[in-house]
Write a protein that holds these residues in place. Structure first.
Motif, PDB file in Angstrom:
ATOM      1  N   LYS A 123       0.838  -1.212   0.000  1.00 44.43           N
ATOM      2  CA  LYS A 123       0.000   0.000   0.000  1.00 44.43           C
ATOM      3  C   LYS A 123       0.865   1.251   0.000  1.00 44.43           C
ATOM      4  CE  LYS A 123      -4.213  -1.819   2.152  1.00 44.43           C
ATOM      5  NZ  LYS A 123      -3.752  -3.174   2.494  1.00 44.43           N
ATOM      6  N   TRP A 124       2.032   1.190   0.637  1.00 42.73           N
ATOM      7  CA  TRP A 124       2.919   2.363   0.612  1.00 42.73           C
ATOM      8  C   TRP A 124       3.361   2.660  -0.810  1.00 42.73           C
ATOM      9  CZ3 TRP A 124       7.770   3.799  -0.964  1.00 42.73           C
ATOM     10  CH2 TRP A 124       8.256   5.006  -0.448  1.00 42.73           C
ATOM     11  N   LEU A 125       3.744   1.637  -1.547  1.00 37.24           N
ATOM     12  CA  LEU A 125       4.138   1.822  -2.946  1.00 37.24           C
ATOM     13  C   LEU A 125       2.970   2.307  -3.789  1.00 37.24           C
ATOM     14  CD1 LEU A 125       6.394  -1.211  -3.936  1.00 37.24           C
ATOM     15  CD2 LEU A 125       7.063   1.194  -3.871  1.00 37.24           C
ATOM     16  N   GLY A 126       1.808   1.732  -3.575  1.00 34.46           N
ATOM     17  CA  GLY A 126       0.617   2.168  -4.297  1.00 34.46           C
ATOM     18  C   GLY A 126       0.840   2.274  -5.791  1.00 34.46           C
ATOM     19  N   TYR A 141       1.054   3.056 -14.187  1.00 40.40           N
ATOM     20  CA  TYR A 141       0.532   2.808 -12.842  1.00 40.40           C
ATOM     21  C   TYR A 141       0.515   1.319 -12.524  1.00 40.40           C
ATOM     22  CZ  TYR A 141      -0.754   7.700 -12.895  1.00 40.40           C
ATOM     23  OH  TYR A 141      -0.696   9.069 -12.958  1.00 40.40           O
ATOM     24  N   ARG A 142       0.741   1.026 -11.279  1.00 36.09           N
ATOM     25  CA  ARG A 142       0.825  -0.365 -10.823  1.00 36.09           C
ATOM     26  C   ARG A 142      -0.560  -0.830 -10.365  1.00 36.09           C
ATOM     27  NH1 ARG A 142       2.438  -3.318  -6.073  1.00 36.09           N
ATOM     28  NH2 ARG A 142       2.108  -1.417  -4.844  1.00 36.09           N
ATOM     29  N   TYR A 143      -1.036  -1.901 -10.943  1.00 39.91           N
ATOM     30  CA  TYR A 143      -2.351  -2.443 -10.606  1.00 39.91           C
ATOM     31  C   TYR A 143      -2.366  -2.883  -9.138  1.00 39.91           C
ATOM     32  CZ  TYR A 143      -6.569  -5.276 -10.786  1.00 39.91           C
ATOM     33  OH  TYR A 143      -7.818  -5.791 -10.550  1.00 39.91           O
ATOM     34  N   PRO A 144      -3.476  -2.602  -8.401  1.00 37.59           N
ATOM     35  CA  PRO A 144      -4.724  -1.955  -8.834  1.00 37.59           C
ATOM     36  C   PRO A 144      -4.759  -0.444  -8.554  1.00 37.59           C
ATOM     37  CG  PRO A 144      -5.046  -2.890  -6.674  1.00 37.59           C
ATOM     38  CD  PRO A 144      -3.603  -3.152  -7.020  1.00 37.59           C
ATOM     39  N   TYR A 145      -3.608   0.162  -8.338  1.00 40.15           N
ATOM     40  CA  TYR A 145      -3.552   1.571  -7.941  1.00 40.15           C
ATOM     41  C   TYR A 145      -3.427   2.456  -9.176  1.00 40.15           C
ATOM     42  CZ  TYR A 145      -2.378  -0.938  -3.658  1.00 40.15           C
ATOM     43  OH  TYR A 145      -2.389  -1.808  -2.596  1.00 40.15           O
ATOM     44  N   ILE A 146      -4.466   2.466  -9.982  1.00 39.17           N
ATOM     45  CA  ILE A 146      -4.415   3.098 -11.288  1.00 39.17           C
ATOM     46  C   ILE A 146      -5.277   4.365 -11.323  1.00 39.17           C
ATOM     47  CG2 ILE A 146      -4.932   2.811 -13.736  1.00 39.17           C
ATOM     48  CD1 ILE A 146      -4.448  -0.211 -13.331  1.00 39.17           C
TER      49      ILE A 146
END
Length: 458
Positions: A220-223, A448-453
């Motif tokens: 979550k930190w990387l998001g 963007y890295r899934y799922p943080y799109i």
């Protein structure tokens, strides 16, 4: 790429968006309608460093009807101390805690959220929050890249939410007074603005990658950022100096003075040209993992020829101007010049050595016979101003609407792109892209890295 850029227009798009996951409900669905006592319930997302300062300030507004209900951070080791801080400030009323901001946004009791997560989280967290019907206070810079910043504006407009960016100078009485003075011709026509960020910083070192501490939800930190192994020297605060998560000091402290510079020039459009040069001096790559420059000079030109300069100095240095300014602004006009150092400002006429106007100089000579600018505007500060906007639901009541914040944030972002390319870049302000430079255009957004799109349609 051109099809993608066609969406990035200066005007807010009206396309129908698709909300993500649990946020697929109308913006007005949250149930806590402000009552007769105008109580405002907040969630605080990101409570380390700057987030702790914001938490302290907002919880101290408890006697004004503000209540921080929930603290959220991906590092649970912070909770005990921050809960105690909030409880003490709120008359014994303790907040709950969450490690996933989406749970905060799902809470229908919460009216607004305060976001102090790292830069790479600003856009997505703001968009998620507005989709969930929350008003937002988001720290500077408003976004990590230009494209997602425009998406923030679109989301705020689509869901009719008040989004205030943390450019606190917009609510400092003396700075507001200085802007009135400039805009009323106090030093003639302002043709150049200069901002400075002189913050000497030593090497923070380099260590091998390792396992994240058990208290940290590293995913979550990387998001939205690209995956990289956990590294202690690339995490808390040091994320500023790595491109995937930060924007260097030009995009850290710098945005405050970029905002004042643009404000003083009275420019509500983007520049047409940008160039930037610099490097990392006094620190070797072998001893430190820093990627962003610690010394950087950036210059912008507007269509009418007016100039905005910005300089970052991360090593030992003198100050500038009569006030020995290290973090501040200077403005140059056809009849004189003006300096702003913190909340203090002074103006000088022609080549005179003593100021003829400034903060605390109410008896100075009038400009054009008008002395109205002499009185600093009343201001309760940036945080109180945000609460006023939350209560009214009117973005015109806040001093730094998300589009204002976006316009100022674009400046350091495109300066960094010019630095990376090593070229003088021409910028198309209407579409927020570069002219005939595909390599630079690619840096306007990110993968963007899934799922943080960040969605194309918010």
């Amino acid at each position: 790429m051109k099809d993608r850029r066609s969406f990035i227009k200066k005007t807010t798009l009206g396309a129908t968006g698709v909300a993500l996951g649990s946020f697929a409900f109308p913006a007005k669905s949250y149930s806590n309608i402000l009552g007769a006592n105008d109580r405002v319930i907040l969630g605080s997302v990101g409570i380390r460093g700057r987030g702790k300062g914001l938490l302290d300030s907002f919880t101290k507004m408890h006697d004004k009807g503000v209540f921080v209900k929930t603290l959220c951070d991906v590092d649970s080791s912070l909770f005990n101390e921050r809960v105690q801080l909030a409880t003490n400030n709120q008359g014994g009323k303790a907040p709950k805690t969450e490690t996933d901001m989406r749970n905060v946004f799902d809470d229908k009791d919460i009216d607004a959220v305060v976001i102090a997560a790292p830069n790479h989280w600003h856009a997505l967290s703001t968009i998620w929050a507005t989709q969930a019907g929350k008003h937002v206070y988001v720290e500077k810079p408003s976004s990590h890249n230009v494209w997602e910043g425009r998406k923030m504006v679109e989301a705020a407009r689509k869901y009719n939410r008040v989004v205030q960016v943390g450019f606190q100078n917009r609510s400092i009485s003396n700075v507001m007074q200085a802007m009135d003075f400039l805009h009323n011709g106090g030093i003639g026509e302002v043709f150049m603005a200069r901002g400075t960020c002189f913050k000497p910083r030593n090497s923070f070192g380099r260590v091998a990658d390792s396992t994240p501490p058990s208290s940290l939800d590293y995913d979550k930190w990387l998001g939205p950022a690209n995956y990289r192994p956990y590294n202690e020297k690339k995490g808390h605060y040091n994320w500023h100096w790595h491109w995937d998560t930060g924007n260097g000091d030009t995009g850290n402290q710098g945005p405050h003075q970029f905002d004042v510079a643009r404000w003083g020039l009275n420019k509500n459009v983007h520049p047409v040209k940008v160039q930037s040069m610099g490097g990392i001096f006094g620190i070797t790559k072998e001893e430190c993992s820093q990627e962003t420059p610690n010394t950087q000079i950036s210059t912008f030109e507007y269509e009418d020829g007016k100039i905005l300069e910005f300089e970052t100095r991360g090593r030992y240095t003198n100050g500038e101007s009569n006030g020995n300014i290290k973090i501040g602004n200077m403005f140059y006009g056809t009849e004189g010049w003006l300096e702003i150092n913190g909340s203090t400002w002074k103006a000088y006429k022609g080549s005179e050595k003593e100021p003829f106007a400034g903060s605390g100089m109410a008896d100075g000579a009038a400009v054009g016979g008008d002395t109205s600018f002499r009185t600093a505007p009343d201001s309760d500060g940036h945080f109180a101003n945000f609460i006023t906007g939350v209560k009214s639901g009117n973005r015109l009541d806040i001093n730094c609407d998300v589009e204002v914040g976006h316009m100022s944030t674009v400046l350091p972002l495109i300066a960094n792109i010019a630095y990376k390319t090593g070229e003088t870049l021409r910028f198309n302000g209407e579409f927020e892209n570069f002219i005939d430079n595909e390599a630079a255009d690619l840096m306007l957004t990110r993968r963007y890295r899934y799922p943080y799109i960040v969605p194309e349609n918010v």
